[in-house]
Design a protein around this motif. Structure first.
Motif, mmCIF file in Angstrom:
data_model
loop_
_atom_site.group_PDB
_atom_site.id
_atom_site.type_symbol
_atom_site.label_atom_id
_atom_site.label_comp_id
_atom_site.label_asym_id
_atom_site.label_seq_id
_atom_site.Cartn_x
_atom_site.Cartn_y
_atom_site.Cartn_z
ATOM 1 N N ARG A 6 0.828 -1.204 0.000
ATOM 2 C CA ARG A 6 0.000 0.000 0.000
ATOM 3 C C ARG A 6 0.866 1.258 0.000
ATOM 4 N NH1 ARG A 6 -2.357 3.334 3.575
ATOM 5 N NH2 ARG A 6 -4.542 3.860 3.289
ATOM 6 N N SER A 7 1.851 1.304 0.899
ATOM 7 C CA SER A 7 2.753 2.459 0.972
ATOM 8 C C SER A 7 3.582 2.580 -0.302
ATOM 9 C CB SER A 7 3.672 2.358 2.179
ATOM 10 O OG SER A 7 2.936 2.410 3.375
ATOM 11 N N LEU A 8 4.001 1.451 -0.847
ATOM 12 C CA LEU A 8 4.764 1.464 -2.094
ATOM 13 C C LEU A 8 3.913 2.039 -3.230
ATOM 14 C CD1 LEU A 8 7.485 0.679 -3.311
ATOM 15 C CD2 LEU A 8 6.522 -1.560 -3.818
ATOM 16 N N TYR A 9 2.645 1.656 -3.262
ATOM 17 C CA TYR A 9 1.696 2.183 -4.255
ATOM 18 C C TYR A 9 1.579 3.704 -4.121
ATOM 19 C CZ TYR A 9 -2.865 2.852 -6.556
ATOM 20 O OH TYR A 9 -3.903 3.288 -7.351
ATOM 21 N N ILE A 10 1.427 4.182 -2.897
ATOM 22 C CA ILE A 10 1.291 5.619 -2.641
ATOM 23 C C ILE A 10 2.550 6.358 -3.087
ATOM 24 C CG2 ILE A 10 1.161 7.367 -0.809
ATOM 25 C CD1 ILE A 10 -0.649 5.310 0.732
ATOM 26 N N PHE A 11 3.712 5.922 -2.603
ATOM 27 C CA PHE A 11 4.962 6.626 -2.922
ATOM 28 C C PHE A 11 5.329 6.505 -4.396
ATOM 29 C CE2 PHE A 11 5.556 6.268 1.740
ATOM 30 C CZ PHE A 11 5.675 7.620 2.004
ATOM 31 N N LEU A 80 0.107 19.355 2.110
ATOM 32 C CA LEU A 80 0.532 18.108 1.449
ATOM 33 C C LEU A 80 1.044 17.094 2.475
ATOM 34 C CD1 LEU A 80 2.319 19.663 -1.642
ATOM 35 C CD2 LEU A 80 0.123 18.454 -1.632
ATOM 36 N N GLY A 81 1.765 17.565 3.473
ATOM 37 C CA GLY A 81 2.237 16.680 4.539
ATOM 38 C C GLY A 81 1.081 16.085 5.320
ATOM 39 N N TYR A 82 0.067 16.906 5.605
ATOM 40 C CA TYR A 82 -1.108 16.427 6.322
ATOM 41 C C TYR A 82 -1.848 15.366 5.489
ATOM 42 C CZ TYR A 82 -5.671 16.209 8.497
ATOM 43 O OH TYR A 82 -6.827 15.751 9.074
ATOM 44 N N ILE A 83 -2.010 15.620 4.191
ATOM 45 C CA ILE A 83 -2.701 14.659 3.322
ATOM 46 C C ILE A 83 -1.925 13.342 3.263
ATOM 47 C CG2 ILE A 83 -3.472 14.163 0.958
ATOM 48 C CD1 ILE A 83 -3.916 17.213 0.631
ATOM 49 N N LEU A 84 -0.610 13.422 3.144
ATOM 50 C CA LEU A 84 0.213 12.213 3.110
ATOM 51 C C LEU A 84 0.057 11.422 4.407
ATOM 52 C CD1 LEU A 84 2.246 10.387 1.724
ATOM 53 C CD2 LEU A 84 4.074 11.864 2.626
ATOM 54 N N ARG A 85 0.123 12.118 5.526
ATOM 55 C CA ARG A 85 -0.053 11.463 6.829
ATOM 56 C C ARG A 85 -1.418 10.783 6.898
ATOM 57 N NH1 ARG A 85 -2.119 13.531 11.733
ATOM 58 N NH2 ARG A 85 -1.408 12.339 13.524
ATOM 59 N N TYR A 86 -2.453 11.479 6.430
ATOM 60 C CA TYR A 86 -3.814 10.958 6.448
ATOM 61 C C TYR A 86 -3.933 9.668 5.632
ATOM 62 C CZ TYR A 86 -8.711 10.544 5.034
ATOM 63 O OH TYR A 86 -9.961 10.057 4.747
ATOM 64 N N ILE A 87 -3.405 9.687 4.396
ATOM 65 C CA ILE A 87 -3.584 8.493 3.562
ATOM 66 C C ILE A 87 -2.707 7.330 4.015
ATOM 67 C CG2 ILE A 87 -4.399 9.811 1.576
ATOM 68 C CD1 ILE A 87 -1.721 9.295 0.209
ATOM 69 N N LYS A 91 -6.403 3.225 6.762
ATOM 70 C CA LYS A 91 -6.315 1.951 6.035
ATOM 71 C C LYS A 91 -7.624 1.598 5.321
ATOM 72 C CE LYS A 91 -2.195 1.259 7.714
ATOM 73 N NZ LYS A 91 -1.100 1.874 7.041
ATOM 74 N N ASN A 92 -8.668 2.409 5.491
ATOM 75 C CA ASN A 92 -9.956 2.124 4.872
ATOM 76 C C ASN A 92 -10.121 2.758 3.489
ATOM 77 O OD1 ASN A 92 -10.945 0.623 7.103
ATOM 78 N ND2 ASN A 92 -11.357 2.553 8.166
ATOM 79 N N LEU A 93 -9.146 3.541 3.058
ATOM 80 C CA LEU A 93 -9.247 4.200 1.756
ATOM 81 C C LEU A 93 -9.093 3.170 0.636
ATOM 82 C CD1 LEU A 93 -7.112 7.407 2.387
ATOM 83 C CD2 LEU A 93 -9.589 7.302 2.023
ATOM 84 N N LEU A 98 -6.679 6.407 -2.863
ATOM 85 C CA LEU A 98 -5.232 6.479 -2.650
ATOM 86 C C LEU A 98 -4.534 7.072 -3.874
ATOM 87 C CD1 LEU A 98 -4.420 3.070 -0.924
ATOM 88 C CD2 LEU A 98 -4.495 5.334 0.118
ATOM 89 N N PHE A 99 -4.930 6.614 -5.057
ATOM 90 C CA PHE A 99 -4.345 7.144 -6.290
ATOM 91 C C PHE A 99 -4.627 8.645 -6.416
ATOM 92 C CE2 PHE A 99 -4.748 8.327 -10.770
ATOM 93 C CZ PHE A 99 -3.474 8.006 -11.225
ATOM 94 N N ALA A 100 -5.874 9.032 -6.134
ATOM 95 C CA ALA A 100 -6.267 10.441 -6.246
ATOM 96 C C ALA A 100 -5.454 11.307 -5.287
ATOM 97 C CB ALA A 100 -7.764 10.584 -5.962
ATOM 98 N N PHE A 101 -5.397 10.918 -4.025
ATOM 99 C CA PHE A 101 -4.633 11.701 -3.042
ATOM 100 C C PHE A 101 -3.147 11.734 -3.390
ATOM 101 C CE2 PHE A 101 -8.190 10.974 0.109
ATOM 102 C CZ PHE A 101 -8.478 12.321 0.311
#
Length: 164
Positions: A6-11, A80-87, A91-93, A98-101
């Motif tokens: 999940r984190s790899l997908y986000i980053f 942007l830091g807050y959004i990253l922390r949020y996503i 874990k329910n997103l 996740l792609f959008a954020f």
């Protein structure tokens, strides 16, 4: 520390967004003069090379330097830091959210980078269907942010429809 899938997908999404944006801006800066207009699809879709010292559609370009730093650098970095922390924590997103954020974060980081590195953001796409239906001049980072926002709206409407 290993990254979860999940984190790899986000980053990965964030990094790919930044890379695509920065490569496109390098190409525009190198090959398109500041006064040049290249029509790609008639006069409907064209390329430009505009340095935007403000934010969306140049808003904020006439602010004093202190306000510009606060509103166009510090505030976006905090958000942007807050959004990253949020996503990373929520874990329910779903994957679309996740792609959008991540697209929003990547686009935001890319434009903040430009402001820090160059003092302005390079914009180059322009769509003009007619005198009413037209865009401002924008870039890939703007497109990523806008696409992310549209995806979030669609996901939100789908969730509301499923709940009713």
């Amino acid at each position: 520390m290993t990254l979860s899938k999940r984190s790899l997908y986000i980053f990965s999404t964030i990094i790919v967004t930044i890379v695509i944006d920065q490569i496109s801006k390098i190409i525009v800066r190198k090959y398109i003069d500041s006064k040049e207009v290249i029509n790609l699809i008639g006069e409907y879709f064209s390329l430009h090379n505009v340095e935007n010292e403000g934010a969306f559609l140049g808003m904020g370009s006439d602010l004093n330097p202190t306000l510009r730093i606060i509103l166009l650098l510090i505030l976006p970095i905090v958000v942007l830091g807050y959004i990253l922390r949020y996503i990373l924590k929520d874990k329910n997103l779903d994957n679309w959210s996740l792609f959008a954020f991540a697209s929003i974060i990547g686009g935001g980081i890319a434009n903040v980078f430009d402001r820090v590195a160059f003092g302005s953001v390079t914009d180059f796409f322009y769509i003009r269907l007619n005198d009413v239906l037209r865009t401002g001049i924008f870039n890939m980072a703007d497109l990523s942010v806008t696409t992310g926002m549209i995806i979030l709206v669609i996901v939100s409407f789908r969730k509301k429809k499923e709940q009713s």
